[in-house]
Design a protein around this motif. Structure first.
Motif, PDB file in Angstrom:
ATOM      1  N   THR A 152       3.907   0.526   2.648  1.00  0.00           N
ATOM      2  CA  THR A 152       3.829  -0.456   3.718  1.00  0.00           C
ATOM      3  C   THR A 152       3.210  -1.724   3.139  1.00  0.00           C
ATOM      4  OG1 THR A 152       3.187  -0.774   6.045  1.00  0.00           O
ATOM      5  CG2 THR A 152       1.517   0.148   4.564  1.00  0.00           C
ATOM      6  N   PHE A 153       3.336  -2.843   3.834  1.00  0.00           N
ATOM      7  CA  PHE A 153       2.814  -4.121   3.344  1.00  0.00           C
ATOM      8  C   PHE A 153       2.005  -4.811   4.430  1.00  0.00           C
ATOM      9  CE2 PHE A 153       5.876  -3.103   0.213  1.00  0.00           C
ATOM     10  CZ  PHE A 153       5.510  -3.779  -0.939  1.00  0.00           C
ATOM     11  N   VAL A 154       0.884  -5.420   3.993  1.00  0.00           N
ATOM     12  CA  VAL A 154      -0.032  -6.083   4.920  1.00  0.00           C
ATOM     13  C   VAL A 154      -0.544  -7.361   4.267  1.00  0.00           C
ATOM     14  CG1 VAL A 154      -2.184  -5.881   6.226  1.00  0.00           C
ATOM     15  CG2 VAL A 154      -0.763  -3.854   5.864  1.00  0.00           C
ATOM     16  N   LEU A 213       0.845  -1.183   0.000  1.00  0.00           N
ATOM     17  CA  LEU A 213       0.000   0.000   0.000  1.00  0.00           C
ATOM     18  C   LEU A 213       0.888   1.242   0.000  1.00  0.00           C
ATOM     19  CD1 LEU A 213      -1.301  -2.168   2.390  1.00  0.00           C
ATOM     20  CD2 LEU A 213      -3.270  -0.793   1.725  1.00  0.00           C
ATOM     21  N   LYS A 214       0.391   2.298  -0.620  1.00  0.00           N
ATOM     22  CA  LYS A 214       1.202   3.505  -0.768  1.00  0.00           C
ATOM     23  C   LYS A 214       0.366   4.737  -0.443  1.00  0.00           C
ATOM     24  CE  LYS A 214       4.160   3.866  -4.165  1.00  0.00           C
ATOM     25  NZ  LYS A 214       4.819   4.044  -5.482  1.00  0.00           N
ATOM     26  N   ARG A 215       1.029   5.719   0.149  1.00  0.00           N
ATOM     27  CA  ARG A 215       0.392   7.016   0.397  1.00  0.00           C
ATOM     28  C   ARG A 215       1.230   8.117  -0.241  1.00  0.00           C
ATOM     29  NH1 ARG A 215      -0.294  10.065   6.225  1.00  0.00           N
ATOM     30  NH2 ARG A 215      -0.517  12.157   5.337  1.00  0.00           N
ATOM     31  N   GLY A 272      -4.606   6.746   4.983  1.00  0.00           N
ATOM     32  CA  GLY A 272      -4.321   7.350   3.683  1.00  0.00           C
ATOM     33  C   GLY A 272      -3.591   6.461   2.701  1.00  0.00           C
ATOM     34  N   PHE A 273      -3.435   5.178   3.032  1.00  0.00           N
ATOM     35  CA  PHE A 273      -2.710   4.244   2.176  1.00  0.00           C
ATOM     36  C   PHE A 273      -3.683   3.460   1.303  1.00  0.00           C
ATOM     37  CE2 PHE A 273       0.238   5.254   5.444  1.00  0.00           C
ATOM     38  CZ  PHE A 273       1.507   5.056   4.926  1.00  0.00           C
ATOM     39  N   LEU A 274      -3.335   3.311   0.026  1.00  0.00           N
ATOM     40  CA  LEU A 274      -4.143   2.534  -0.903  1.00  0.00           C
ATOM     41  C   LEU A 274      -3.296   1.434  -1.542  1.00  0.00           C
ATOM     42  CD1 LEU A 274      -6.169   5.340  -2.737  1.00  0.00           C
ATOM     43  CD2 LEU A 274      -6.987   3.771  -0.950  1.00  0.00           C
ATOM     44  N   PRO A 275      -3.907   0.288  -1.857  1.00  0.00           N
ATOM     45  CA  PRO A 275      -3.152  -0.802  -2.492  1.00  0.00           C
ATOM     46  C   PRO A 275      -2.553  -0.348  -3.816  1.00  0.00           C
ATOM     47  CG  PRO A 275      -5.322  -1.546  -1.761  1.00  0.00           C
ATOM     48  CD  PRO A 275      -5.324  -0.064  -1.655  1.00  0.00           C
ATOM     49  N   TYR A 276      -1.362  -0.871  -4.132  1.00  0.00           N
ATOM     50  CA  TYR A 276      -0.749  -0.561  -5.427  1.00  0.00           C
ATOM     51  C   TYR A 276       0.018  -1.735  -6.013  1.00  0.00           C
ATOM     52  CZ  TYR A 276       4.082  -0.135  -3.683  1.00  0.00           C
ATOM     53  OH  TYR A 276       5.329  -0.396  -3.158  1.00  0.00           O
ATOM     54  N   VAL A 277       0.316  -2.754  -5.206  1.00  0.00           N
ATOM     55  CA  VAL A 277       1.104  -3.876  -5.704  1.00  0.00           C
ATOM     56  C   VAL A 277       0.750  -5.138  -4.926  1.00  0.00           C
ATOM     57  CG1 VAL A 277       3.086  -3.561  -4.143  1.00  0.00           C
ATOM     58  CG2 VAL A 277       3.455  -4.566  -6.392  1.00  0.00           C
ATOM     59  N   ALA A 314      -5.933  -0.765 -12.159  1.00  0.00           N
ATOM     60  CA  ALA A 314      -6.914   0.058 -11.448  1.00  0.00           C
ATOM     61  C   ALA A 314      -8.044  -0.801 -10.892  1.00  0.00           C
ATOM     62  CB  ALA A 314      -7.459   1.137 -12.377  1.00  0.00           C
ATOM     63  N   ALA A 315      -8.472  -1.790 -11.669  1.00  0.00           N
ATOM     64  CA  ALA A 315      -9.547  -2.672 -11.203  1.00  0.00           C
ATOM     65  C   ALA A 315      -9.095  -3.496 -10.005  1.00  0.00           C
ATOM     66  CB  ALA A 315      -9.978  -3.597 -12.336  1.00  0.00           C
ATOM     67  N   GLU A 316      -7.856  -3.977 -10.021  1.00  0.00           N
ATOM     68  CA  GLU A 316      -7.338  -4.769  -8.900  1.00  0.00           C
ATOM     69  C   GLU A 316      -7.216  -3.918  -7.643  1.00  0.00           C
ATOM     70  OE1 GLU A 316      -4.508  -8.186 -10.904  1.00  0.00           O
ATOM     71  OE2 GLU A 316      -3.776  -6.108 -10.915  1.00  0.00           O
ATOM     72  N   VAL A 317      -6.854  -2.657  -7.821  1.00  0.00           N
ATOM     73  CA  VAL A 317      -6.775  -1.749  -6.673  1.00  0.00           C
ATOM     74  C   VAL A 317      -8.133  -1.626  -6.011  1.00  0.00           C
ATOM     75  CG1 VAL A 317      -6.450   0.657  -5.964  1.00  0.00           C
ATOM     76  CG2 VAL A 317      -4.803  -0.416  -7.510  1.00  0.00           C
ATOM     77  N   GLU A 318      -9.161  -1.428  -6.796  1.00  0.00           N
ATOM     78  CA  GLU A 318     -10.502  -1.300  -6.240  1.00  0.00           C
ATOM     79  C   GLU A 318     -10.964  -2.587  -5.568  1.00  0.00           C
ATOM     80  OE1 GLU A 318     -12.517   1.396  -5.828  1.00  0.00           O
ATOM     81  OE2 GLU A 318     -10.614   2.343  -6.356  1.00  0.00           O
TER      82      GLU A 318
END
Length: 237
Positions: A185-187, A47-49, A202-207, A227-231
């Motif tokens: 960060t990673f979860v 996740l990235k902010r 404020g972190f959203l998935p990116y990888v 983008a679809a995977e992020v959602e």
């Protein structure tokens, strides 16, 4: 030439780990960790902010502030002999190892009596080599404008207060002081509570990260999300 100094340091680290396991009684957790290292595939979200994007720090249920961890905090938040269950002692033990390694900047969230109730480490890009060595390549190499947050821990007695999301948000802000624009960060994908806390911070998935182990050999793969995977990966919608 054999690197006797490096070998001695490695032996010393494992000796401390074994000693802590014996003293803390975390045999079950240690056995589970060893079994995982034999053969497993563990997925996680990165996740990235973006620190330049609008973000309002979420409020915890109690007033908190963040500051660098000091030596006096350790016995309050990472004491291996505290009256806690073995699962929490295991969490404390892993953070103690990180503290002993001396890399990153540990921050604590404290209540209005300055009691530490959350801890997390902030890593700079000039620590890439140390991070890769300690975490065995579990995180991508940081760019010059990136920082990493890792080692989040909230003692059970402070859980349920939404301290993680508020504390993590404030600690991430500290990355701007070291020139970072992005904080990652990673979860684990099944750790819904932490994923919710990260999104509130404020972190959203990116990888996607896949931690693959076979007979003790580790291979880590990172796959950028569409983008679809992020959602799909978001837990707060």
């Amino acid at each position: 030439m054999v690197d006797t100094k490096g070998a001695s340091a490695t032996v010393a680290r494992y000796a401390r780990f074994a000693k802590n396991t014996l003293e803390s009684g975390t045999f079950k957790e240690t056995a589970r960790s060893v079994a995982k290292h034999v053969s497993s595939t563990t997925p996680a979200y990165g996740l990235k902010r973006d620190l330049q994007a609008p973000h309002e720090t979420p409020a915890a249920k109690i007033p908190i502030s963040v500051r660098p961890l000091v030596e006096a905090d350790v016995e309050h938040i990472l004491d291996l002999h505290a009256d806690v269950d073995s699962a929490e002692r295991w969490e404390r033990q892993t953070r103690t190892r990180l503290l002993e390694r001396g890399i990153g900047r540990p921050y604590v969230a404290v209540d209005d009596e300055d009691d530490p109730c959350y801890v997390q480490w902030l890593f700079r890009p000039d620590e890439n080599d140390e991070v890769q060595d300690f975490f065995h390549g579990l995180f991508p190499v940081l760019g010059r404008d990136e920082a990493l947050l890792e080692g989040a821990f909230t003692p059970v007695r402070h859980q349920g207060q939404r301290i993680m999301s508020a504390g993590m948000s404030m600690i991430a802000d500290k990355a701007a002081d070291i020139g970072a624009r992005y904080v990652v960060t990673f979860v684990g994908i099944n750790n819904i509570a932490s994923l919710k806390g990260c999104e509130r911070a404020g972190f959203l998935p990116y990888v996607n990260r896949y931690e693959k182990r076979l007979v003790g050999r580790l291979r880590v793969e990172f796959h950028r999300m569409s983008a679809a995977e992020v959602e799909d990966a978001r837990v707060l919608k």
